[in-house]
Scaffold this motif. Structure first.
Motif, PDB file in Angstrom:
ATOM      1  N   VAL A 157       0.868  -1.178   0.000  1.00  0.00           N
ATOM      2  CA  VAL A 157       0.000   0.000   0.000  1.00  0.00           C
ATOM      3  C   VAL A 157       0.906   1.229   0.000  1.00  0.00           C
ATOM      4  O   VAL A 157       1.743   1.387   0.886  1.00  0.00           O
ATOM      5  CB  VAL A 157      -0.945   0.013   1.226  1.00  0.00           C
ATOM      6  N   ALA A 158       0.753   2.079  -1.004  1.00  0.00           N
ATOM      7  CA  ALA A 158       1.692   3.178  -1.205  1.00  0.00           C
ATOM      8  C   ALA A 158       1.498   4.289  -0.183  1.00  0.00           C
ATOM      9  O   ALA A 158       0.373   4.710   0.088  1.00  0.00           O
ATOM     10  CB  ALA A 158       1.522   3.738  -2.614  1.00  0.00           C
ATOM     11  N   TYR A 159       2.614   4.759   0.371  1.00  0.00           N
ATOM     12  CA  TYR A 159       2.594   5.973   1.203  1.00  0.00           C
ATOM     13  C   TYR A 159       3.338   7.056   0.409  1.00  0.00           C
ATOM     14  O   TYR A 159       2.717   7.952  -0.138  1.00  0.00           O
ATOM     15  CB  TYR A 159       3.203   5.643   2.567  1.00  0.00           C
ATOM     16  N   ALA A 160       4.667   6.954   0.325  1.00  0.00           N
ATOM     17  CA  ALA A 160       5.437   7.911  -0.463  1.00  0.00           C
ATOM     18  C   ALA A 160       6.269   7.092  -1.446  1.00  0.00           C
ATOM     19  O   ALA A 160       7.311   6.547  -1.094  1.00  0.00           O
ATOM     20  CB  ALA A 160       6.323   8.757   0.436  1.00  0.00           C
ATOM     21  N   SER A 161       5.775   7.024  -2.680  1.00  0.00           N
ATOM     22  CA  SER A 161       6.288   6.039  -3.635  1.00  0.00           C
ATOM     23  C   SER A 161       7.767   6.184  -3.977  1.00  0.00           C
ATOM     24  O   SER A 161       8.398   5.210  -4.350  1.00  0.00           O
ATOM     25  CB  SER A 161       5.476   6.098  -4.916  1.00  0.00           C
ATOM     26  N   SER A 162       8.341   7.374  -3.866  1.00  0.00           N
ATOM     27  CA  SER A 162       9.756   7.510  -4.230  1.00  0.00           C
ATOM     28  C   SER A 162      10.666   7.148  -3.058  1.00  0.00           C
ATOM     29  O   SER A 162      11.878   7.162  -3.189  1.00  0.00           O
ATOM     30  CB  SER A 162      10.055   8.928  -4.739  1.00  0.00           C
ATOM     31  N   LEU A 163      10.066   6.826  -1.910  1.00  0.00           N
ATOM     32  CA  LEU A 163      10.855   6.529  -0.701  1.00  0.00           C
ATOM     33  C   LEU A 163      10.585   5.136  -0.130  1.00  0.00           C
ATOM     34  O   LEU A 163      11.448   4.549   0.520  1.00  0.00           O
ATOM     35  CB  LEU A 163      10.528   7.558   0.395  1.00  0.00           C
ATOM     36  N   ASP A 164       9.375   4.608  -0.342  1.00  0.00           N
ATOM     37  CA  ASP A 164       8.962   3.323   0.255  1.00  0.00           C
ATOM     38  C   ASP A 164       9.855   2.174  -0.208  1.00  0.00           C
ATOM     39  O   ASP A 164      10.161   2.072  -1.407  1.00  0.00           O
ATOM     40  CB  ASP A 164       7.532   2.936  -0.185  1.00  0.00           C
ATOM     41  N   GLN A 165      10.228   1.301   0.714  1.00  0.00           N
ATOM     42  CA  GLN A 165      10.927   0.081   0.339  1.00  0.00           C
ATOM     43  C   GLN A 165      10.627  -1.005   1.374  1.00  0.00           C
ATOM     44  O   GLN A 165      10.564  -0.729   2.575  1.00  0.00           O
ATOM     45  CB  GLN A 165      12.434   0.353   0.221  1.00  0.00           C
ATOM     46  N   ILE A 166      10.417  -2.225   0.889  1.00  0.00           N
ATOM     47  CA  ILE A 166      10.106  -3.360   1.762  1.00  0.00           C
ATOM     48  C   ILE A 166      11.410  -4.027   2.192  1.00  0.00           C
ATOM     49  O   ILE A 166      12.356  -4.097   1.406  1.00  0.00           O
ATOM     50  CB  ILE A 166       9.245  -4.388   0.990  1.00  0.00           C
ATOM     51  N   GLY A 167      11.443  -4.538   3.422  1.00  0.00           N
ATOM     52  CA  GLY A 167      12.647  -5.253   3.864  1.00  0.00           C
ATOM     53  C   GLY A 167      12.368  -6.124   5.071  1.00  0.00           C
ATOM     54  O   GLY A 167      11.290  -6.065   5.667  1.00  0.00           O
TER      55      GLY A 167
END
Lengths: 490, 94
Positions: A204-214
């Motif tokens: 679910v997108a919050y801030a697309s240029s910053l979000d990353q899963i880990g």
């Protein structure tokens, strides 16, 4: 043998493949522990007992056929903003309280392909907006080390579940520190990969240029094992990096003699809690003792990172969250006309922090203000990235604190949003620059709260930061300590 | 440039949010605190610095224009608050 829930993935995996324990037995043991302990720390929003047992049986069959991998039969918890097909995904929000995704996020699909068992969905700040998990519509999570303290956030449920042995490991997401900071506050390992390294499809997108899963895990090796499953190109995410993913286990166990470790002077100034400073400085001595070479570096634009982030992230959020309109999915609150329905739905569906950031972003992008805010912040973002590029010419990795203080008490940061924003000072630059960083346990405060060491690398530098974090971990035993509260409980 | 109460209400309308009377003052104060803090960015000399939109060197991610599997209609509609005859239902607009 340790109790099953105490094991790390690296410890459990051989027991499963040698058929000394069965995945069903392990899953049952964890479900039992969740039933006994979750209420006191509120790590899980949804526990999928039936689904977990069904996956455990599938894993059992695979193990029987000798088709198992290192994650087959491993019970995991998933942050509640990653789509899980048919399993409620709330994003910590009333607006998605009853949302049943019709598909799996790429990372969840990859974990299922590996035969992992998804125990359930874990708590978070609503839409990942927050640093304490207190912004969840489902109540705050509590820190297993001291239940009067926050877990950190936004992936607080993930970190608490790992720390309290309510799962073997978890997936979180990190937009401004949301994996590393709760990992630090809960005494576990958290890796924020390079932007584009892990597919965001189904996040679910919050801030697309910053979000990353880990991954959030009990030890560095487990984080590497999870990366082996989730990293790599995905054509469903247009920002996925078309760069082959290495075997993240490869660098683990290599020594760090001669490794140049940069120490950014801006991360050790005013506002750094004395216990955190001591723990991190001792960690630097440990790295030096292992043969690393310390280099002082400067990241001169650090003091502008929080300001740039709180323009860019809310701006992107205001656009991303426009989709919650009471039409396609999620809550609908009726109104006299379409516009009133939108406003009623969004006002009742979103909590105060989400509404605050949507308003901030809407303002920053509104006519006449774009240049002053978004454009300016994006230019400062370039300067922050250049700071890192210059630093990585002098060293292989950087070492720094994760958070300026150990976990604060519940309620301490709720009243004043800006104070909470400033607590992200050491984690936010990493997201703005798109680089990877890992948090690894490096000590305890006088109140016995965990403290993390942050190791940062250049783009796609996960192998070297994991190598350094692993060398540090193996030379210390902070990661072996368990919270008193859940010791002895089965 | 402090936000007035009226501007806050205007931004709320743009964002499709409504504010309760008691929230207006709190939000105005909090948003102004945050904006006063981010004004710090103006101290930085950014003359000639290009804005960073993307951290990895990717431009367009194209693929061949071919039909590929995707969600079917029932799955797409399954979470809709109101649906009818294979479509989303919205309040009457005209």
């Amino acid at each position: 043998m340790k109790e099953l829930h105490r094991l790390s993935i690296s410890e459990l995996s051989p027991l499963l493949s040698q058929r000394q324990v069965s995945p069903v037995e392990v899953t049952e043991s964890l479900l039992h522990r969740i039933a006994a302990l979750n209420e006191e720390i509120n790590a899980y929003i949804t526990v999928d007992e039936a689904g977990a047992l069904a996956q455990a049986k599938l894993a059992e069959a695979r193990l029987g056929k000798g088709e198992a991998g290192p994650l087959t039969g491993i019970p995991l918890a998933i942050k509640d903003l990653l789509a899980t097909c048919g399993l409620r995904t709330t994003c910590g929000s009333r607006i998605l309280e009853n949302y049943l995704p019709p598909y799996d996020a790429t990372v969840c699909a990859r974990l299922r392909e590996e035969g992992a068992v998804i125990l359930g969905k874990v708590n978070m700040d609503e839409f990942a907006m927050g640093s304490s998990t207190e912004n969840s519509a489902f109540g705050p999570s509590r820190n297993p080390w001291n239940r009067e303290c926050i877990t950190g956030g936004s992936s607080g449920g993930s970190a608490a579940a790992v720390a309290a042995d309510l799962c073997l490991a978890s997936l979180g997401s990190d937009t401004g520190g949301s994996i590393r900071q709760p990992a630090s506050h809960c005494g576990v390992v958290g890796l924020k990969p390079t932007y584009g390294r892990v597919s965001r499809y189904g996040l679910v997108a919050y801030a697309s240029s910053l979000d990353q899963i880990g991954p959030i895990a009990k030890e560095v090796r487990d984080a590497a094992l999870l990366m082996n499953a989730i990293a790599g190109y995905d054509n469903k995410d247009s920002t996925s990096a078309p760069v082959p993913a290495p075997d993240y286990l490869e660098t683990l166990g290599r020594d760090i003699k001669g490794l140049k470790v940069g120490v950014p002077k801006e991360y050790f100034g005013q506002g750094l809690n004395a216990d955190v400073e001591t723990a991190v400085k001792n960690a630097l001595l440990t790295l030096e003792g292992l043969g690393a070479e310390m280099v002082e570096v400067s990241l001169p634009h650090t003091e502008y990172a929080v300001a740039a982030y709180y323009v860019i992230a809310p701006a992107e959020a205001s656009s991303n969250l426009a989709r919650y309109d009471g039409v396609k999915y999620g809550l609908r609150v009726p109104g006299a006309n379409l516009l009133e329905m939108y406003a009623n739905t969004r006002t009742q569906g979103f909590g105060p922090e989400v509404r605050r950031r949507v308003m901030l972003g809407t303002y920053a992008l509104s006519a006449g203000y774009y240049d002053a805010y978004y454009r300016k912040a994006s230019q400062v973002r370039t300067l922050i990235r250049r700071d890192f590029e210059a630093a990585f010419e002098k060293c292989a990795v950087l070492a720094a604190p994760v958070a300026p203080t150990p976990a604060p008490r519940l309620g301490e940061m709720v009243a004043d949003p800006l104070t909470m924003y400033l607590s992200d000072i050491f984690t936010i630059s990493v997201n703005l620059a798109g680089i990877p960083a890992v948090s690894v346990p490096c000590g305890f405060s006088r109140e016995d709260l965990p403290i993390g060491l942050q190791i940062l690398g250049p783009p796609f530098g996960e192998p070297v930061i994991l190598q350094a974090a692993h060398a540090f971990e193996q030379a210390t035993d902070f990661h072996r300590r368990k919270p008193q509260w859940c010791e002895g409980k089965s | 440039m402090a936000l007035t109460r009226e501007e806050v209400l205007h931004v709320a309308t743009l964002a499709r949010l409504s504010l309760k009377p008691e929230e207006i003052e709190t939000f105005t104060r909090q948003l102004n605190d945050i904006l006063a803090y981010v004004a710090k960015l103006q101290e930085v000399d950014t003359e000639g610095v290009p804005p960073l939109a993307h951290v990895i060197p990717l431009s367009n991610a194209f693929r061949e224009d071919e039909v590929q599997p995707s969600l079917d209609r029932d799955e797409s509609l399954a979470n809709a608050p109101e649906r009818e005859e294979g479509a989303f239902v919205v309040p009457r607009v005209i």
